[in-house]
Design a protein around this motif. Structure first.
Motif, PDB file in Angstrom:
ATOM      1  N   ALA A 132     -36.105  21.820   3.976  1.00 18.85           N
ATOM      2  CA  ALA A 132     -34.957  22.770   4.082  1.00 18.85           C
ATOM      3  C   ALA A 132     -34.899  23.622   2.755  1.00 18.85           C
ATOM      4  O   ALA A 132     -34.549  24.809   2.883  1.00 18.85           O
ATOM      5  CB  ALA A 132     -33.651  21.762   4.231  1.00 18.85           C
ATOM      6  N   ALA A 133     -34.917  22.992   1.541  1.00 21.55           N
ATOM      7  CA  ALA A 133     -34.969  23.877   0.393  1.00 21.55           C
ATOM      8  C   ALA A 133     -35.763  24.721   0.076  1.00 21.55           C
ATOM      9  O   ALA A 133     -35.703  26.246  -0.254  1.00 21.55           O
ATOM     10  CB  ALA A 133     -34.681  22.950  -0.858  1.00 21.55           C
ATOM     11  N   ARG A 134     -36.916  24.520   0.566  1.00 18.48           N
ATOM     12  CA  ARG A 134     -38.227  25.327   0.323  1.00 18.48           C
ATOM     13  C   ARG A 134     -38.242  26.649   1.193  1.00 18.48           C
ATOM     14  O   ARG A 134     -38.426  27.712   0.791  1.00 18.48           O
ATOM     15  CB  ARG A 134     -39.486  24.748   1.042  1.00 18.48           C
ATOM     16  CG  ARG A 134     -40.710  25.537   1.169  1.00 18.48           C
ATOM     17  CD  ARG A 134     -41.792  24.675   1.742  1.00 18.48           C
ATOM     18  NE  ARG A 134     -42.919  25.503   2.190  1.00 18.48           N
ATOM     19  CZ  ARG A 134     -43.848  25.156   2.835  1.00 18.48           C
ATOM     20  NH1 ARG A 134     -44.134  23.802   3.388  1.00 18.48           N
ATOM     21  NH2 ARG A 134     -45.038  26.181   3.299  1.00 18.48           N
ATOM     22  N   VAL A 135     -37.413  26.728   2.539  1.00 18.65           N
ATOM     23  CA  VAL A 135     -37.220  28.030   3.136  1.00 18.65           C
ATOM     24  C   VAL A 135     -36.115  28.704   2.932  1.00 18.65           C
ATOM     25  O   VAL A 135     -35.887  29.861   3.610  1.00 18.65           O
ATOM     26  CB  VAL A 135     -37.437  27.424   4.964  1.00 18.65           C
ATOM     27  CG1 VAL A 135     -38.578  27.015   5.168  1.00 18.65           C
ATOM     28  CG2 VAL A 135     -36.431  26.817   5.197  1.00 18.65           C
ATOM     29  N   SER A 136     -35.136  27.935   2.136  1.00 17.29           N
ATOM     30  CA  SER A 136     -33.745  28.576   1.792  1.00 17.29           C
ATOM     31  C   SER A 136     -33.648  28.686   0.329  1.00 17.29           C
ATOM     32  O   SER A 136     -32.484  29.371   0.036  1.00 17.29           O
ATOM     33  CB  SER A 136     -32.757  27.861   2.427  1.00 17.29           C
ATOM     34  OG  SER A 136     -32.862  26.509   1.592  1.00 17.29           O
ATOM     35  N   ASN A 137     -34.659  28.807  -0.455  1.00 21.51           N
ATOM     36  CA  ASN A 137     -34.632  29.285  -1.793  1.00 21.51           C
ATOM     37  C   ASN A 137     -33.545  28.258  -2.597  1.00 21.51           C
ATOM     38  O   ASN A 137     -32.808  28.451  -3.359  1.00 21.51           O
ATOM     39  CB  ASN A 137     -33.955  30.774  -2.175  1.00 21.51           C
ATOM     40  CG  ASN A 137     -35.233  31.495  -1.662  1.00 21.51           C
ATOM     41  OD1 ASN A 137     -36.324  31.388  -1.876  1.00 21.51           O
ATOM     42  ND2 ASN A 137     -34.650  32.577  -1.334  1.00 21.51           N
ATOM     43  N   GLY A 138     -33.453  26.963  -1.993  1.00 22.94           N
ATOM     44  CA  GLY A 138     -32.575  25.990  -2.204  1.00 22.94           C
ATOM     45  C   GLY A 138     -31.036  26.092  -1.777  1.00 22.94           C
ATOM     46  O   GLY A 138     -30.274  25.183  -2.391  1.00 22.94           O
ATOM     47  N   ASN A 139     -30.735  27.094  -1.016  1.00 21.35           N
ATOM     48  CA  ASN A 139     -29.284  27.093  -0.601  1.00 21.35           C
ATOM     49  C   ASN A 139     -28.959  26.097   0.491  1.00 21.35           C
ATOM     50  O   ASN A 139     -27.779  25.773   0.719  1.00 21.35           O
ATOM     51  CB  ASN A 139     -29.105  28.404   0.195  1.00 21.35           C
ATOM     52  CG  ASN A 139     -29.177  29.601  -1.138  1.00 21.35           C
ATOM     53  OD1 ASN A 139     -28.562  29.318  -2.212  1.00 21.35           O
ATOM     54  ND2 ASN A 139     -29.471  30.846  -0.560  1.00 21.35           N
ATOM     55  N   VAL A 140     -29.977  25.536   1.312  1.00 24.70           N
ATOM     56  CA  VAL A 140     -29.663  24.402   1.836  1.00 24.70           C
ATOM     57  C   VAL A 140     -31.042  23.401   1.523  1.00 24.70           C
ATOM     58  O   VAL A 140     -32.006  23.250   1.599  1.00 24.70           O
ATOM     59  CB  VAL A 140     -30.060  24.564   3.325  1.00 24.70           C
ATOM     60  CG1 VAL A 140     -29.915  23.505   4.195  1.00 24.70           C
ATOM     61  CG2 VAL A 140     -29.238  25.795   4.038  1.00 24.70           C
ATOM     62  N   ALA A 141     -30.056  22.069   1.000  1.00 30.45           N
ATOM     63  CA  ALA A 141     -30.932  21.143   0.403  1.00 30.45           C
ATOM     64  C   ALA A 141     -30.072  19.895   0.140  1.00 30.45           C
ATOM     65  O   ALA A 141     -28.774  19.941   0.261  1.00 30.45           O
ATOM     66  CB  ALA A 141     -31.197  21.488  -1.222  1.00 30.45           C
ATOM     67  N   LEU A 142     -30.875  18.673   0.200  1.00 34.04           N
ATOM     68  CA  LEU A 142     -30.219  17.488   0.009  1.00 34.04           C
ATOM     69  C   LEU A 142     -29.846  17.232  -1.382  1.00 34.04           C
ATOM     70  O   LEU A 142     -30.582  17.729  -2.313  1.00 34.04           O
ATOM     71  CB  LEU A 142     -31.390  16.368   0.202  1.00 34.04           C
ATOM     72  CG  LEU A 142     -31.369  15.984   1.809  1.00 34.04           C
ATOM     73  CD1 LEU A 142     -31.556  17.143   2.615  1.00 34.04           C
ATOM     74  CD2 LEU A 142     -32.247  14.720   2.119  1.00 34.04           C
ATOM     75  N   GLU A 143     -28.701  16.499  -1.636  1.00 34.82           N
ATOM     76  CA  GLU A 143     -28.415  16.110  -3.141  1.00 34.82           C
ATOM     77  C   GLU A 143     -28.480  14.675  -3.122  1.00 34.82           C
ATOM     78  O   GLU A 143     -28.747  13.816  -2.262  1.00 34.82           O
ATOM     79  CB  GLU A 143     -27.023  16.669  -3.404  1.00 34.82           C
ATOM     80  CG  GLU A 143     -26.914  18.396  -3.223  1.00 34.82           C
ATOM     81  CD  GLU A 143     -25.345  18.818  -3.505  1.00 34.82           C
ATOM     82  OE1 GLU A 143     -25.381  19.700  -4.231  1.00 34.82           O
ATOM     83  OE2 GLU A 143     -24.510  18.303  -2.576  1.00 34.82           O
ATOM     84  N   ARG A 144     -28.376  14.133  -4.314  1.00 34.50           N
ATOM     85  CA  ARG A 144     -28.337  12.605  -4.698  1.00 34.50           C
ATOM     86  C   ARG A 144     -27.293  11.932  -3.533  1.00 34.50           C
ATOM     87  O   ARG A 144     -26.142  12.182  -3.444  1.00 34.50           O
ATOM     88  CB  ARG A 144     -27.632  12.548  -6.027  1.00 34.50           C
ATOM     89  CG  ARG A 144     -28.048  11.173  -6.482  1.00 34.50           C
ATOM     90  CD  ARG A 144     -27.205  10.821  -7.918  1.00 34.50           C
ATOM     91  NE  ARG A 144     -27.539   9.549  -8.363  1.00 34.50           N
ATOM     92  CZ  ARG A 144     -28.215   9.184  -9.364  1.00 34.50           C
ATOM     93  NH1 ARG A 144     -28.935  10.098 -10.005  1.00 34.50           N
ATOM     94  NH2 ARG A 144     -28.148   7.907  -9.728  1.00 34.50           N
ATOM     95  N   GLY A 145     -28.053  10.879  -3.136  1.00 34.48           N
ATOM     96  CA  GLY A 145     -27.337  10.000  -2.076  1.00 34.48           C
ATOM     97  C   GLY A 145     -27.249  10.490  -0.747  1.00 34.48           C
ATOM     98  O   GLY A 145     -27.068   9.715   0.097  1.00 34.48           O
ATOM     99  N   ASP A 146     -27.981  11.647  -0.358  1.00 31.53           N
ATOM    100  CA  ASP A 146     -27.895  12.274   1.109  1.00 31.53           C
ATOM    101  C   ASP A 146     -28.706  11.517   1.858  1.00 31.53           C
ATOM    102  O   ASP A 146     -28.421  11.257   2.732  1.00 31.53           O
ATOM    103  CB  ASP A 146     -28.142  13.673   0.979  1.00 31.53           C
ATOM    104  CG  ASP A 146     -26.939  14.592   0.677  1.00 31.53           C
ATOM    105  OD1 ASP A 146     -25.825  14.389   0.680  1.00 31.53           O
ATOM    106  OD2 ASP A 146     -27.412  15.870   0.264  1.00 31.53           O
ATOM    107  N   LEU A 147     -30.005  11.255   1.303  1.00 35.94           N
ATOM    108  CA  LEU A 147     -30.777  10.482   2.212  1.00 35.94           C
ATOM    109  C   LEU A 147     -30.406   9.140   2.426  1.00 35.94           C
ATOM    110  O   LEU A 147     -30.628   8.503   3.653  1.00 35.94           O
ATOM    111  CB  LEU A 147     -32.240  10.485   1.390  1.00 35.94           C
ATOM    112  CG  LEU A 147     -33.451   9.895   2.353  1.00 35.94           C
ATOM    113  CD1 LEU A 147     -33.618  10.958   3.384  1.00 35.94           C
ATOM    114  CD2 LEU A 147     -34.720   9.922   1.336  1.00 35.94           C
ATOM    115  N   GLN A 148     -29.730   8.320   1.748  1.00 34.59           N
ATOM    116  CA  GLN A 148     -29.071   7.220   2.055  1.00 34.59           C
ATOM    117  C   GLN A 148     -28.242   7.395   3.061  1.00 34.59           C
ATOM    118  O   GLN A 148     -28.098   6.245   4.011  1.00 34.59           O
ATOM    119  CB  GLN A 148     -28.442   6.466   0.723  1.00 34.59           C
ATOM    120  CG  GLN A 148     -28.260   5.113   0.854  1.00 34.59           C
ATOM    121  CD  GLN A 148     -29.593   4.295   1.171  1.00 34.59           C
ATOM    122  OE1 GLN A 148     -30.579   4.533   0.436  1.00 34.59           O
ATOM    123  NE2 GLN A 148     -29.294   3.296   2.042  1.00 34.59           N
TER     124      GLN A 148
END
Length: 284
Positions: free
Chosen positions: A211-227
């Protein structure tokens, strides 16, 4: 989850607030079937609608038309951002990728697969290549199923449905339907459905990883999101759904996979970022 600066595409058809039309043959019965099927046994909404149609429970095939664009409210905009980002990710891997349609609705709406209702949860209809979302399901998912209410948990569900679209484009869905027709038992038939659902979970992980790769980081997981995503995967496993509904855990009736399997394949997709690592069918 970071998403508010993400790109939108304006491909969302908003039917919220429109009358969905009454389901013929007693809509309440279809809702009850869907609730039992989806929340307890994990039966796919497409199967539920097919059964409802056979018993006269599907509404008219006449399609409604909402407003297409980017919704102005945060919930609708979130769907557009996540869907647009998922499309950008899949264009990396499929040269002939064509985005699905996305429809937001309230309570019920006509679809290419029959009459869709919010009790079925988010679903993908291969007949019209459309993802259908009643956003009230988020609250249902949290209060009734114990899933996370975090943004990424909701995005995971959306990405899972986009994964089903990818399976339609690659022919995986069609091969599963053929295998089910040739299956010698219901348990064998369900095994193919489980692998399809787990692959869609893996594809959701692939989306999250890129997600971050295709959006220049504008859409990305943050700490705790994966959990938070793993909490949701745990809440919607077949064994957990059956147990929480007071049912005996019946593996031969599984259609989506156990909580552990759903978590495993979500993580496999996320850790690899590669859809080629999502061959769930090799485990059959």
């Amino acid at each position: 989850m970071r998403w508010k600066d993400g790109r939108t595409s304006g491909r969302v058809e908003d039917r919220r607030g429109m009358s969905g039309g009454a389901a013929a043959g007693g809509g309440i019965g279809v809702i009850a079937i869907a609730l039992i099927g989806y929340f307890v046994f994990g039966i796919s909404p497409e199967q539920t609608m097919q059964m409802a149609s056979q018993f006269g429970g599907a509404g008219s095939s006449e399609q409604q038309q909402g407003t297409t664009g980017t919704p102005e409210d945060d919930a609708g905009m979130f769907v557009d951002v996540v869907g647009t980002n998922a499309n950008d990710v899949w264009q990396l891997f499929l040269s002939d990728y064509q985005p699905p349609n996305t429809v937001l609705y309230t309570q019920g709406t006509n679809t290419g697969c029959g009459y869709g209702q919010s009790a079925m949860g988010p679903f993908y209809c291969p007949a019209d290549q459309t993802v259908y979302l009643d956003l009230s399901f988020w609250q249902e998912m949290e209060t009734r199923l114990g899933a996370s209410g975090a943004d990424f948990a909701r995005a995971y569900v959306i990405a899972h449905e986009f994964g089903h679209h990818v399976q339609t484009l690659t022919g995986a869905s069609q091969r599963v339907r053929q295998a089910q027709q040739n299956a010698r038992s219901e348990a064998e038939s369900n095994q193919y459905l489980v692998m399809l659902e787990l692959q869609a979970d893996c594809y959701a992980g692939v989306w999250a990883a890129n997600a971050a790769r295709v959006s220049n980081g504008n859409v990305a997981l943050e700490r705790g999101d994966l959990q938070e995503g793993l909490q949701t995967a745990n809440a919607i496993g077949d064994d957990t759904l059956q147990r929480n509904a007071g049912q005996r855990v019946t593996p031969e009736a599984f259609t989506h996979g156990t909580s552990a399997q759903r978590q495993e394949w979500l993580m496999r997709g996320y850790n690899s970022g590669d859809p080629n690592q999502c061959d769930t069918f090799s485990e059959l």
